[in-house]
Design a protein around this motif. Structure first.
Motif, mmCIF file in Angstrom:
data_model
loop_
_atom_site.group_PDB
_atom_site.id
_atom_site.type_symbol
_atom_site.label_atom_id
_atom_site.label_comp_id
_atom_site.label_asym_id
_atom_site.label_seq_id
_atom_site.Cartn_x
_atom_site.Cartn_y
_atom_site.Cartn_z
ATOM 1 N N SER A 23 2.277 13.948 -10.107
ATOM 2 C CA SER A 23 3.103 15.145 -9.958
ATOM 3 C C SER A 23 3.855 15.460 -11.244
ATOM 4 O O SER A 23 3.822 14.707 -12.210
ATOM 5 N N SER A 24 4.565 16.575 -11.217
ATOM 6 C CA SER A 24 5.371 16.958 -12.370
ATOM 7 C C SER A 24 6.810 16.466 -12.262
ATOM 8 O O SER A 24 7.590 16.671 -13.175
ATOM 9 N N ILE A 25 7.151 15.818 -11.154
ATOM 10 C CA ILE A 25 8.513 15.313 -11.032
ATOM 11 C C ILE A 25 8.716 14.161 -11.992
ATOM 12 O O ILE A 25 7.780 13.430 -12.309
ATOM 13 N N THR A 26 9.922 14.003 -12.491
ATOM 14 C CA THR A 26 10.198 12.954 -13.466
ATOM 15 C C THR A 26 11.051 11.839 -12.895
ATOM 16 O O THR A 26 11.204 10.808 -13.531
ATOM 17 N N GLU A 27 11.608 12.048 -11.704
ATOM 18 C CA GLU A 27 12.470 11.027 -11.131
ATOM 19 C C GLU A 27 12.339 11.050 -9.616
ATOM 20 O O GLU A 27 12.265 12.114 -9.008
ATOM 21 N N PHE A 28 12.305 9.862 -9.004
ATOM 22 C CA PHE A 28 12.151 9.746 -7.569
ATOM 23 C C PHE A 28 13.009 8.589 -7.083
ATOM 24 O O PHE A 28 13.007 7.530 -7.694
ATOM 25 N N SER A 29 13.746 8.787 -5.999
ATOM 26 C CA SER A 29 14.551 7.721 -5.408
ATOM 27 C C SER A 29 14.276 7.653 -3.915
ATOM 28 O O SER A 29 14.086 8.679 -3.265
ATOM 29 N N TYR A 30 14.273 6.432 -3.359
ATOM 30 C CA TYR A 30 14.019 6.219 -1.946
ATOM 31 C C TYR A 30 14.928 5.097 -1.471
ATOM 32 O O TYR A 30 15.063 4.079 -2.150
ATOM 33 N N GLU A 31 15.578 5.284 -0.327
ATOM 34 C CA GLU A 31 16.472 4.271 0.203
ATOM 35 C C GLU A 31 16.151 4.042 1.671
ATOM 36 O O GLU A 31 15.992 4.982 2.436
ATOM 37 N N THR A 32 16.022 2.763 2.044
ATOM 38 C CA THR A 32 15.810 2.413 3.438
ATOM 39 C C THR A 32 16.308 0.997 3.694
ATOM 40 O O THR A 32 16.105 0.107 2.878
ATOM 41 N N ASN A 33 16.980 0.818 4.789
ATOM 42 C CA ASN A 33 17.476 -0.499 5.208
ATOM 43 C C ASN A 33 18.165 -1.272 4.084
ATOM 44 O O ASN A 33 17.928 -2.456 3.892
ATOM 45 N N MET A 50 12.203 5.563 -9.361
ATOM 46 C CA MET A 50 11.128 5.677 -10.346
ATOM 47 C C MET A 50 11.489 6.791 -11.306
ATOM 48 O O MET A 50 11.957 7.845 -10.892
ATOM 49 N N LYS A 51 11.244 6.542 -12.583
ATOM 50 C CA LYS A 51 11.463 7.561 -13.610
ATOM 51 C C LYS A 51 10.265 7.564 -14.532
ATOM 52 O O LYS A 51 9.748 6.509 -14.880
ATOM 53 N N LYS A 52 9.814 8.768 -14.902
ATOM 54 C CA LYS A 52 8.749 8.892 -15.893
ATOM 55 C C LYS A 52 9.419 9.211 -17.216
ATOM 56 O O LYS A 52 10.272 10.079 -17.294
ATOM 57 N N PHE A 53 9.029 8.501 -18.231
ATOM 58 C CA PHE A 53 9.532 8.770 -19.569
ATOM 59 C C PHE A 53 8.378 9.333 -20.374
ATOM 60 O O PHE A 53 7.319 8.730 -20.454
ATOM 61 N N PRO A 84 4.909 6.257 -14.171
ATOM 62 C CA PRO A 84 6.304 5.987 -13.854
ATOM 63 C C PRO A 84 6.655 4.514 -14.095
ATOM 64 O O PRO A 84 5.798 3.653 -14.068
ATOM 65 N N THR A 85 7.924 4.292 -14.335
ATOM 66 C CA THR A 85 8.418 2.923 -14.367
ATOM 67 C C THR A 85 9.222 2.722 -13.099
ATOM 68 O O THR A 85 9.860 3.644 -12.610
ATOM 69 N N GLU A 115 0.822 -1.215 0.000
ATOM 70 C CA GLU A 115 0.000 0.000 0.000
ATOM 71 C C GLU A 115 0.857 1.266 0.000
ATOM 72 O O GLU A 115 0.539 2.235 -0.683
ATOM 73 N N GLU A 116 1.938 1.264 0.777
ATOM 74 C CA GLU A 116 2.843 2.420 0.795
ATOM 75 C C GLU A 116 3.475 2.618 -0.585
ATOM 76 O O GLU A 116 3.585 3.739 -1.070
ATOM 77 N N LEU A 117 3.881 1.537 -1.215
ATOM 78 C CA LEU A 117 4.481 1.616 -2.546
ATOM 79 C C LEU A 117 3.472 2.146 -3.564
ATOM 80 O O LEU A 117 3.799 3.005 -4.385
ATOM 81 N N ARG A 118 2.241 1.666 -3.495
ATOM 82 C CA ARG A 118 1.199 2.157 -4.406
ATOM 83 C C ARG A 118 0.953 3.645 -4.209
ATOM 84 O O ARG A 118 0.758 4.382 -5.167
ATOM 85 N N GLU A 119 0.949 4.107 -2.969
ATOM 86 C CA GLU A 119 0.736 5.525 -2.684
ATOM 87 C C GLU A 119 1.874 6.371 -3.252
ATOM 88 O O GLU A 119 1.636 7.422 -3.843
ATOM 89 N N ILE A 120 3.106 5.907 -3.106
ATOM 90 C CA ILE A 120 4.256 6.625 -3.679
ATOM 91 C C ILE A 120 4.128 6.693 -5.192
ATOM 92 O O ILE A 120 4.323 7.743 -5.803
ATOM 93 N N ILE A 121 3.775 5.576 -5.817
ATOM 94 C CA ILE A 121 3.621 5.548 -7.278
ATOM 95 C C ILE A 121 2.536 6.529 -7.707
ATOM 96 O O ILE A 121 2.708 7.296 -8.653
#
Length: 161
Positions: free
Chosen positions: A17-27, A33-36, A47-48, A5-11
């Motif tokens: 949004s208008s952002i084209t790239e997103f990165s997340y790091e944990t543990n 994610m990048k939008k082409f 996004p892919t 569910e958290e992953l779906r919400e981020i997607i």
């Protein structure tokens, strides 16, 4: 690790949004994610998602980056707006044009502002931060939509002093 569910919400948030790239790091787990975009498309692309480990990221070919830069320059020069100052986001978060959905927007195109005028709210981690104009003038362009994710330093408004 993120649950589904958290992953779906981020997607969903990245997609809207208008952002084209997103990165997340944990543990030790990285999610990127990048939008082409395809200029033939009318709607915003989805996004892919790629799960990245310790392998290096493959960069796009330099010719493609150069062509994208040229196209972006053409688009920005064809839509010139006369302004003196850009109000930028001081943080990553969600842009809100009003204090609640029932209320009118803080500002609209043509609104006169002074340095202490609240122009929007950026919500980050459930904290609602009022963003002030920091300059006197008139709003000549609003660059983001209500509910859109914004990045640190992203222009939100253009002001003519």
């Amino acid at each position: 690790m993120l649950n589904v569910e958290e992953l779906r919400e981020i997607i969903r948030m990245v997609d809207e949004s208008s952002i084209t790239e997103f990165s997340y790091e944990t543990n030790g787990t990285n999610i990127s994610m990048k939008k082409f975009s395809n200029q033939q498309q009318v709607s915003q692309p989805s996004p892919t998602i790629t799960e990245v480990t310790s392998q290096p990221t493959v960069e796009r070919e330099p010719q493609m980056r150069a062509q994208e830069t040229k196209e972006a320059t053409k688009e920005s020069s064809s839509a010139q707006v006369d302004y003196d100052y850009e109000i930028t986001s001081p943080m990553v978060g969600t842009f809100y044009s009003a204090s609640s959905p029932e209320k009118d927007a803080f500002v609209s195109k043509g609104t006169k502002v002074d340095p202490s005028s609240v122009v929007c709210i950026v919500e980050a981690m459930k904290l609602f931060n009022e963003i002030e104009a920091e300059v006197s003038g008139e709003i000549v362009e609003i660059l983001v939509e209500n509910g859109e994710l914004v990045e640190y330093g992203q222009p939100l408004f253009r002001v003519k002093k």
